[in-house]
Design an enzyme around this catalytic site. Structure first.
Site, mmCIF file in Angstrom:
data_model
loop_
_atom_site.group_PDB
_atom_site.id
_atom_site.type_symbol
_atom_site.label_atom_id
_atom_site.label_comp_id
_atom_site.label_asym_id
_atom_site.label_seq_id
_atom_site.Cartn_x
_atom_site.Cartn_y
_atom_site.Cartn_z
ATOM 1 N N ARG A 1 0.835 -1.218 0.000
ATOM 2 C CA ARG A 1 0.000 0.000 0.000
ATOM 3 C C ARG A 1 0.868 1.266 0.000
ATOM 4 O O ARG A 1 0.490 2.282 0.583
ATOM 5 C CB ARG A 1 -0.963 0.036 1.193
ATOM 6 C CG ARG A 1 -1.931 -1.109 1.288
ATOM 7 C CD ARG A 1 -2.960 -1.086 0.166
ATOM 8 N NE ARG A 1 -4.014 -2.057 0.406
ATOM 9 C CZ ARG A 1 -3.946 -3.345 0.046
ATOM 10 N NH1 ARG A 1 -2.881 -3.806 -0.583
ATOM 11 N NH2 ARG A 1 -4.959 -4.156 0.295
ATOM 12 N N SER B 1 -10.513 -1.324 3.757
ATOM 13 C CA SER B 1 -9.708 -1.552 4.968
ATOM 14 C C SER B 1 -9.274 -0.203 5.531
ATOM 15 O O SER B 1 -8.748 0.624 4.792
ATOM 16 C CB SER B 1 -8.443 -2.341 4.640
ATOM 17 O OG SER B 1 -8.766 -3.623 4.197
ATOM 18 N N GLU C 1 -4.779 3.264 6.747
ATOM 19 C CA GLU C 1 -4.545 3.116 5.308
ATOM 20 C C GLU C 1 -5.000 4.367 4.534
ATOM 21 O O GLU C 1 -4.246 4.860 3.700
ATOM 22 C CB GLU C 1 -5.240 1.853 4.792
ATOM 23 C CG GLU C 1 -4.788 1.496 3.399
ATOM 24 C CD GLU C 1 -5.525 0.314 2.797
ATOM 25 O OE1 GLU C 1 -5.330 -0.812 3.262
ATOM 26 O OE2 GLU C 1 -6.269 0.537 1.836
#
Ligand code: EPU
Length: 337
Positions: free
Chosen positions: A163, A237, A333
């Site tokens: 990520r 998420s 995130e």
């Protein structure tokens, strides 16, 4: 061309309220270049928004928000091993994946139905069911917001991580992705090692699945676990899965043998943040208008009427509980704007 005080509420998937001091929809790289060269973006911060599926709008933004809508998708090359397919940064990611599969080009099926845009895929290095955007990435074009110059970057230059990418670092923040080219292998093989996906494929009777059948199985797993974006507002998420050094992991695993974990190539261990959050009692639990999703504790949802402050309060509370119970720091995130 620049709109003052534009609402961002419909442009972020958590549906958080907030206004941009100045706002522009960008439909071509030339248009963006003209804005840069005309000095329109030199006063104050610039924020780039794609599908808004990985951001927390914290309130009104003293910034110029550029909503990237650059369209286009085409086959730009082919060799013995692969098809090379380019798409504009503003293309809808799930639509783009479906289109590639319809053309008979496999490769992106594990990443089917991830909300967001093509331009955000490399920025975030989106990933699901054992595959990341970097695995199918060939190159991209970006514009430098300061100079207005066009850059072409290959995989190495994008510095992909979990990520992570160049574009999330200080050095890459002034770059706006305008198009992305993917390399879709002709010698396609399914990537079906991820447990949920393997189970779904075998229960559907797909022993030797086609790319479309993998996409179908991915969709079925996502439907079961993740909120339908048309019904429940979320940013997917909300925390990254923490990556622990072998020593910390070993002692945690002794205490919590059930902890789901994935060994990494560098010897470290990724552990499931959703499991940690569930153990702290947050699965399906709310704090004001926001909560952690009942079928996947890693997903923070807006039940309606939440603000960025509500989201950040819940995020901090969950982080504190995980820290107290497991001694692990969860990292968010989504990007807070
Ligand atoms: N788990 C729990 N309780 C929960 C949630 C998960 O015990 O409430 C356990 C599951 O049983 C499983 C493990 O945690 O053993 C992993 O769960 P899951 O397969 O749902 O995946 P994840 O690690 O929670 C990651 C990605 C998702 C991606 C899935 C599938 C991150 C931060 N998230 O989630 O990506 O779809 O794997 O590959 O890496 C996203 O980034 O927005 C996203 C949705």
């Amino acid at each position: 061309m620049l709109i003052p005080n534009a609402s961002l509420e419909a442009l972020n998937t958590l549906h958080l309220p907030g206004k941009a001091r100045r706002f522009a929809e960008i439909s071509s790289a030339d248009q963006l270049q003209a804005l840069i060269r005309g000095g329109e973006l030199s006063a104050g911060p610039v924020v780039v928004l794609g599908g808004g599926s990985n951001v927390v709008i914290s309130g009104d933004l003293e910034a110029t928000v550029l909503h990237i809508r650059i369209p286009g998708r085409e086959l730009v090359g082919e060799d013995a091993e692969a098809f090379y397919v380019r798409a504009g940064a503003g293309e809808d990611w799930p639509d783009f994946v479906t289109w590639t599969l319809e053309q008979g080009w496999g490769g992106l099926e594990n990443l089917a139905f991830i909300p967001g845009t093509v331009g955000a895929a490399p920025v975030q290095n989106i990933g699901a069911y054992g595959l990341e955007a970097k695995d199918r990435f060939h190159s991209l074009e970006a514009l430098n917001l300061h100079s207005g110059c066009t850059l072409s970057l290959d995989r190495g230059a994008c510095r992909f991580g979990y990520r992570e990418s160049l574009f999330k670092t200080e050095e890459g923040r002034g770059l706006v992705v305008t198009s992305v080219t993917f390399r879709l292998p002709k010698g396609w093989k399914p990537e079906a090692a991820y447990l949920d996906l393997a189970r779904e494929l075998s229960s559907s009777g797909f022993e030797h699945p086609t790319p479309l059948q993998v996409a179908q199985a991915v969709t079925a797993v996502r439907r079961r676990k993740l909120p339908d974006p048309l019904e429940i507002a979320s940013a997917g998420s909300f925390f990254k899965n923490p990556v622990l050094d072998p020593k910390s992991f070993a002692s945690l695993k002794v205490e919590h043998p059930q902890l789901p974990s994935y060994p990494q190539a560098d010897g470290r261990f990724k552990v499931a943040a959703g499991w940690l959050i569930e153990q702290c009692g947050w699965k399906g639990r709310s704090l004001g208008p926001v909560g952690m999703f009942a079928h996947q504790a890693l997903v923070l949802v807006n039940h309606g009427g939440a603000t960025g402050a509500d989201v950040l309060r819940l995020a901090e509370t969950v982080r504190a509980d995980v820290r107290t119970r497991f001694g692990i720091e969860l990292e968010m995130e989504p990007v807070v704007l």
